[in-house]
Design an enzyme around this catalytic site. Structure first.
Site: not given
Ligand code: GCV
Length: 677
Positions: A264, A343, A371
């Site tokens: 990411e 995720d 989340e």
């Molecule tokens: C910290 C998901 C979340 C991101 C997070 C990522 C991760 O994609 O939406 O906010 O980033 O996981 O675990 O690194």
């Protein structure tokens, strides 16, 4: 320690009423380690009398197993006698007695207690600065950070000390204090921020919790001024060695680093043609002389996918990247694997990576912050979900318990074929993303505290029944001095909390994520329904619904081949429509809406039924809670009532959008004629 809305911080678990049974009891603490002093402080706080001779409760640090953390409870002559491995164990033993609620030997079984996992860690996704999009705490739903304010580590860390006490009472022993997405300001915690990080570590130390930092793989460039972060470059190695030496000078018990690399947008070894083992070992070798650990995350995938490309499957990514590297990681590297292949969705299969790396220390990563499970506006007790994950048997059997290894065994270093090094280190343990912030109730939704509590308890002992763990939390949190008896709980309060929370994860699933479909959420913030929110996005999170059917074909026969990443029997169980569990059907298969589930319902009718039933359950939660008005603390009552009202509004929105979408797509009417728009 106040928030604009609330004059004081709610005490969470361990209010004084929870230790009232210790008032006037005699306690003897034998040991001179720093944590023995913490136990003495707790005894004084509880109103017990510390003595040197005979006592109702004797806690002895035997020093017999340094680092063991276990303790043996025995019946002394009319008193309770606890022999602890080391001083960390002394503190665990103290909280064990507090949880049990009595010093009467009759209330305790003789026996040894020890953690199933040596590393029990919470990761904070806190930023020092307020990030323009993500806010201060990424995926945080509890206000700002308890660590940082005004662009720096807080002067007053008393809230962190309270937090450390709460964690110690659950058995958590490691905390990473900054976001795995490491921005420019946060990267500097490793260098010029060190004196402040040392203050945070000092706040955790009396509670047996060691501090870790998330670091940027590009630190040699952004902090050291080097031209490269290539893990095989000698200057890069020297830079990390120097950086780690300075950390250990400031924080002698520093735990180590957490790293999100090549994921990411975070920098990583790929830029130099190196792999994740090269990257992780670079940091591991710098930390090794000091006993530090690298938690290297396996959350690596292509987040710039083309939705038209049906051959790329995000679920495959972690295994494809990491399984071939098994055996290449140093002993002080822990590869931290999200529990599912995607995720933290409401329902996913267990990640196949957990069964594929016997020569690597693996940790399973859970998400306490909600989340994708209601963002602490919905009541969603995750203990049952984590319990399923930790007890899952990657090598079968599909049903029953024949003692075959579980996920918990794997991350405890006892999976099949575990190398001697992995076994000796007891694997990599359990990590999770924390849900705490500077909110007066700690977690936004007061009932979300139960998740934080349950994480620690299940990391200590994954065999615990999650409903019993919830009950412990209720007892320790809602102990009321106004109810007669030591630490008595109003039975109506206990019953209501179980009513709302016991099945709340399945309730949440019922109105948001039918049959293993995930990501039907609004893009970006991830709250609320949007069936096609991610359908044409680059994130690789699709359900492929059309007029005929829905689901992702991940079979070997006709799909992405993901089922082949599992060992038997799961590779075949998931491959076949006959044996694939209904709750994961659409994760593994694309089926027509008329496909009949094992319970005889069609897929589309199941979607309608679960969404209507889920809303009815939430309506019942609202009624149950309303019955507690005047019985629980007013501020807690009001906050929960407000959150439940939002949960009900949101659940109706989910029901109506999802049912309407699939009615329009399929043209199949609801068998019960309910109103769908
Ligand atoms: C910290 C998901 C979340 C991101 C997070 C990522 C991760 O994609 O939406 O906010 O980033 O996981 O675990 O690194």
């Amino acid at each position: 320690m106040t928030t604009p809305d609330h004059p004081s911080v709610h005490p969470a678990w361990l209010p004084d009423a929870a230790t009232s049974f210790l008032r006037g009891r005699t306690v003897r603490v034998v040991g001179d380690g720093p944590l023995a002093e913490t136990v003495r402080g707790e005894a004084r706080r509880a109103g017990a009398t510390l003595v040197d001779g005979d006592a109702d409760l004797v806690l002895r640090d035997t020093g017999a197993v340094p680092g063991g953390e276990g303790f043996v409870v025995a019946h002394g002559d009319g008193h309770l006698d606890v022999a602890a491995d080391d001083d960390a164990a002394l503190l665990h033993a103290w909280f064990h007695v507090v949880r049990t609620g009595t010093t009467d030997p009759a209330g305790h079984a003789d026996g040894r207690h020890e953690p199933a996992h040596a590393l029990r860690m919470l990761d904070h996704w806190d930023n020092v600065d307020v990030h323009p999009v993500m806010g201060q705490v990424e995926r945080g739903y509890s206000g700002g950070s308890i660590f940082y304010a005004d662009g720096r580590v807080r002067e007053d860390l008393s809230r962190v000390e309270q937090y450390a006490r709460l964690l110690a009472a659950t058995g958590v022993n490691r905390v990473a204090i900054n976001n795995v997405n490491v921005h420019a300001r946060e990267a500097r915690l490793l260098t010029d921020g060190l004196p402040d990080v040392a203050r945070v570590a000092a706040a955790f130390r009396p509670w047996g919790v060691r501090v870790h930092l998330s670091v940027s793989f590009a630190s040699p460039i952004v902090l050291g001024g080097l031209a490269t972060s290539d893990p095989l470059d000698p200057d890069v190695r020297a830079w990390w060695a120097g950086a780690v030496a300075r950390v250990h000078e400031a924080i002698p018990d520093f735990g180590g680093f957490v790293v999100k690399a090549d994921s990411e947008g975070q920098p990583g070894p790929f830029a130099y043609g190196r792999d994740h083992a090269d990257g992780a070992n670079l940091l591991a070798r710098a930390l090794a002389p000091y006993g530090g650990t690298v938690h290297w995350r396996a959350f690596v995938y292509d987040h710039a996918q083309d939705w038209r490309d049906r051959s790329t499957d995000r679920a495959r990514a972690a295994y494809d990247h990491f399984a071939p590297l098994d055996g290449r990681f140093d002993e002080n590297v822990v590869v931290q694997v999200k529990h599912g292949p995607m995720d933290f969705q409401t329902r996913e299969p267990v990640s196949p990576v957990l069964a594929a790396m016997p020569r690597t220390r693996l940790a399973v990563e859970l998400q306490v912050t909600q989340e994708y499970t209601g963002q602490q506006r919905h009541a969603c007790y995750l203990g049952p979900w984590w319990s399923e994950i930790l007890r899952f048997r990657p090598w079968g059997p599909v049903e029953g318990d024949d003692g075959s290894p579980t996920v918990s065994d794997v991350v405890g270093g006892a999976g099949p074929g575990a190398s001697p090094q992995v076994a000796a280190a007891r694997g990599g343990g359990i990590a999770a993303v924390s849900n705490v912030g500077d909110d007066a109730f700690w977690t936004g939704h007061p009932l979300a505290q139960a998740n934080l509590y349950a994480f620690g308890r299940l990391a200590w002992d994954p065999a615990l029944d999650p409903t019993d763990v919830l009950d412990e939390w209720v007892s320790l949190t809602f102990a009321s001095p106004s109810v007669a008896g030591d630490r008595a709980i109003d039975p109506d309060v206990r019953a209501a909390l179980h009513d709302v929370l016991d099945d709340s994860w399945r309730t949440y699933e019922s109105y948001t994520a039918p049959l293993g479909v995930g990501f039907m959420v609004n893009p970006g913030h991830h709250y609320g329904p949007s069936v096609d929110g991610y359908e044409y996005s680059p994130w690789g999170t699709y359900h492929f619904a059309d007029r005929d059917g829905i689901g992702v074909d991940r079979t070997r026969a006709t799909g992405t081949g993901y089922t082949g990443q599992y060992p038997a029997p799961w590779r075949d169980v998931y491959e076949s429509l006959d044996t694939c569990p209904d709750e994961l059907l659409l994760f593994f298969h694309h089926v027509p809406y008329g496909h009949v589930l094992h319970d005889g319902t069609s897929v589309v009718q199941h979607v309608y039924d679960t969404h209507f039933a889920g809303v009815e359950r939430v309506e019942a939660y609202v009624r149950t809670w309303e019955g507690l008005r005047g019985t629980v603390d007013d501020a807690v009552f009001e906050r929960v009532a407000e959150r439940l009202a939002e949960q009900l509004r949101s659940a109706r929105e989910w029901r109506d959008q999802v049912c309407t979408y699939f009615l329009r797509a399929s043209g199949v009417a609801d068998a019960h004629g309910r109103r769908i728009y």
